[in-house]
Design a protein around this motif. Structure first.
Motif, PDB file in Angstrom:
ATOM      1  N   GLY A  29      47.340  38.306  32.702  1.00  0.00           N
ATOM      2  CA  GLY A  29      47.549  39.231  31.584  1.00  0.00           C
ATOM      3  C   GLY A  29      47.355  40.680  31.984  1.00  0.00           C
ATOM      4  N   GLY A  30      46.917  40.914  33.226  1.00  0.00           N
ATOM      5  CA  GLY A  30      46.776  42.276  33.715  1.00  0.00           C
ATOM      6  C   GLY A  30      45.347  42.772  33.849  1.00  0.00           C
ATOM      7  N   SER A  31      44.368  41.913  33.674  1.00  0.00           N
ATOM      8  CA  SER A  31      42.967  42.321  33.777  1.00  0.00           C
ATOM      9  C   SER A  31      42.583  42.512  35.243  1.00  0.00           C
ATOM     10  CB  SER A  31      42.067  41.270  33.128  1.00  0.00           C
ATOM     11  OG  SER A  31      40.711  41.567  33.378  1.00  0.00           O
ATOM     12  N   VAL A  32      42.301  43.742  35.609  1.00  0.00           N
ATOM     13  CA  VAL A  32      41.943  44.057  36.992  1.00  0.00           C
ATOM     14  C   VAL A  32      40.571  43.470  37.334  1.00  0.00           C
ATOM     15  CG1 VAL A  32      41.499  45.928  38.623  1.00  0.00           C
ATOM     16  CG2 VAL A  32      43.368  46.130  36.978  1.00  0.00           C
ATOM     17  N   SER A  33      39.647  43.501  36.403  1.00  0.00           N
ATOM     18  CA  SER A  33      38.317  42.947  36.687  1.00  0.00           C
ATOM     19  C   SER A  33      38.401  41.437  36.935  1.00  0.00           C
ATOM     20  CB  SER A  33      37.350  43.262  35.544  1.00  0.00           C
ATOM     21  OG  SER A  33      37.789  42.674  34.333  1.00  0.00           O
ATOM     22  N   ALA A  34      39.285  40.743  36.213  1.00  0.00           N
ATOM     23  CA  ALA A  34      39.466  39.313  36.453  1.00  0.00           C
ATOM     24  C   ALA A  34      40.061  39.077  37.834  1.00  0.00           C
ATOM     25  CB  ALA A  34      40.364  38.703  35.373  1.00  0.00           C
ATOM     26  N   MET A  35      41.001  39.918  38.236  1.00  0.00           N
ATOM     27  CA  MET A  35      41.595  39.806  39.570  1.00  0.00           C
ATOM     28  C   MET A  35      40.537  39.993  40.644  1.00  0.00           C
ATOM     29  SD  MET A  35      45.090  41.961  39.181  1.00  0.00           S
ATOM     30  CE  MET A  35      46.167  41.739  37.791  1.00  0.00           C
ATOM     31  N   LYS A  36      39.663  40.978  40.467  1.00  0.00           N
ATOM     32  CA  LYS A  36      38.592  41.228  41.435  1.00  0.00           C
ATOM     33  C   LYS A  36      37.636  40.043  41.502  1.00  0.00           C
ATOM     34  CE  LYS A  36      38.551  46.271  41.172  1.00  0.00           C
ATOM     35  NZ  LYS A  36      37.759  47.446  40.799  1.00  0.00           N
ATOM     36  N   GLU A  37      37.307  39.477  40.342  1.00  0.00           N
ATOM     37  CA  GLU A  37      36.374  38.344  40.307  1.00  0.00           C
ATOM     38  C   GLU A  37      36.979  37.113  40.996  1.00  0.00           C
ATOM     39  OE1 GLU A  37      32.779  36.654  39.752  1.00  0.00           O
ATOM     40  OE2 GLU A  37      33.304  38.730  39.308  1.00  0.00           O
ATOM     41  N   ILE A  38      38.270  36.880  40.773  1.00  0.00           N
ATOM     42  CA  ILE A  38      38.939  35.765  41.453  1.00  0.00           C
ATOM     43  C   ILE A  38      38.917  35.992  42.962  1.00  0.00           C
ATOM     44  CG2 ILE A  38      41.185  34.676  41.854  1.00  0.00           C
ATOM     45  CD1 ILE A  38      41.719  34.916  38.872  1.00  0.00           C
ATOM     46  N   GLY A  39      39.114  37.219  43.387  1.00  0.00           N
ATOM     47  CA  GLY A  39      39.055  37.541  44.812  1.00  0.00           C
ATOM     48  C   GLY A  39      37.684  37.252  45.394  1.00  0.00           C
ATOM     49  N   LYS A  40      36.632  37.615  44.663  1.00  0.00           N
ATOM     50  CA  LYS A  40      35.263  37.349  45.127  1.00  0.00           C
ATOM     51  C   LYS A  40      35.004  35.845  45.229  1.00  0.00           C
ATOM     52  CE  LYS A  40      33.185  41.460  43.046  1.00  0.00           C
ATOM     53  NZ  LYS A  40      32.275  41.931  41.979  1.00  0.00           N
ATOM     54  N   ILE A  41      35.453  35.105  44.223  1.00  0.00           N
ATOM     55  CA  ILE A  41      35.242  33.657  44.215  1.00  0.00           C
ATOM     56  C   ILE A  41      35.997  33.003  45.363  1.00  0.00           C
ATOM     57  CG2 ILE A  41      35.701  31.543  42.897  1.00  0.00           C
ATOM     58  CD1 ILE A  41      35.099  33.200  40.360  1.00  0.00           C
ATOM     59  N   ALA A  42      37.225  33.446  45.596  1.00  0.00           N
ATOM     60  CA  ALA A  42      38.024  32.881  46.687  1.00  0.00           C
ATOM     61  C   ALA A  42      37.378  33.172  48.039  1.00  0.00           C
ATOM     62  CB  ALA A  42      39.441  33.436  46.646  1.00  0.00           C
ATOM     63  N   LYS A  43      36.861  34.388  48.205  1.00  0.00           N
ATOM     64  CA  LYS A  43      36.204  34.753  49.465  1.00  0.00           C
ATOM     65  C   LYS A  43      34.955  33.898  49.678  1.00  0.00           C
ATOM     66  CE  LYS A  43      34.779  38.766  52.118  1.00  0.00           C
ATOM     67  NZ  LYS A  43      34.698  40.222  52.148  1.00  0.00           N
ATOM     68  N   GLN A  44      34.182  33.690  48.617  1.00  0.00           N
ATOM     69  CA  GLN A  44      32.965  32.884  48.713  1.00  0.00           C
ATOM     70  C   GLN A  44      33.315  31.437  49.069  1.00  0.00           C
ATOM     71  OE1 GLN A  44      29.854  33.908  48.687  1.00  0.00           O
ATOM     72  NE2 GLN A  44      29.074  31.849  48.993  1.00  0.00           N
ATOM     73  N   ALA A  45      34.376  30.909  48.454  1.00  0.00           N
ATOM     74  CA  ALA A  45      34.794  29.532  48.749  1.00  0.00           C
ATOM     75  C   ALA A  45      35.236  29.407  50.206  1.00  0.00           C
ATOM     76  CB  ALA A  45      35.923  29.118  47.817  1.00  0.00           C
ATOM     77  N   GLU A  46      35.933  30.425  50.709  1.00  0.00           N
ATOM     78  CA  GLU A  46      36.364  30.409  52.108  1.00  0.00           C
ATOM     79  C   GLU A  46      35.164  30.413  53.044  1.00  0.00           C
ATOM     80  OE1 GLU A  46      39.276  32.952  55.101  1.00  0.00           O
ATOM     81  OE2 GLU A  46      38.697  33.802  53.181  1.00  0.00           O
ATOM     82  N   LEU A  47      34.160  31.235  52.732  1.00  0.00           N
ATOM     83  CA  LEU A  47      32.954  31.286  53.556  1.00  0.00           C
ATOM     84  C   LEU A  47      32.200  29.951  53.539  1.00  0.00           C
ATOM     85  CD1 LEU A  47      31.614  34.871  52.741  1.00  0.00           C
ATOM     86  CD2 LEU A  47      32.710  34.087  54.846  1.00  0.00           C
TER      87      LEU A  47
END
Length: 116
Positions: free
Chosen positions: A52-70
């Motif tokens: 829907g265009g929420s930048v904060s949601a995009m950032k949070e998904i990025g953080k979660i994806a990075k944590q899962a990768e680690l």
């Protein structure tokens, strides 16, 4: 929370609890499954917000994806370290006795060039 406590709170017996709520009969596995389900729901909501265009949601998904990768990388490292057990005495002797395709067992002399 233990199974008897859970069964008491739900007002059912432990066998009924096992039959309908636990496939693996492990409270720990059930807790992990519940945590995974909550994480999945949260990710779906974040994904909807990000689409829907929420930048904060995009950032949070990025953080979660990075944590899962680690976490995946860390589990790979743990697996590789745990499998490097030293051989026992008998296993080492068997390994040493296997031919390695060289003439090393003859010592420094090498293969004989004499014809008998």
């Amino acid at each position: 929370m233990k199974k008897p406590q859970i069964a008491e709170h739900l007002g059912i017996t432990i066998p009924t609890l096992n039959k309908h709520y636990f496939k693996n009969l492990s409270v720990r596995n059930a807790q992990l499954a519940a945590i995974s389900e909550v994480r999945g729901r949260t990710l779906l909501q974040l994904d909807k917000a990000a689409q829907g265009g929420s930048v904060s949601a995009m950032k949070e998904i990025g953080k979660i994806a990075k944590q899962a990768e680690l976490e995946c990388l860390a589990s790979d490292i743990r697996k590789s370290n745990s499998s490097a057990k030293p051989l026992g005495v008998k296993a080492q002797r068997k390994e040493d006795a296997k031919p390695d395709g060289t003439w090393g067992f003859l010592g420094d002399a090498g293969p004989s060039k004499e014809v008998h």
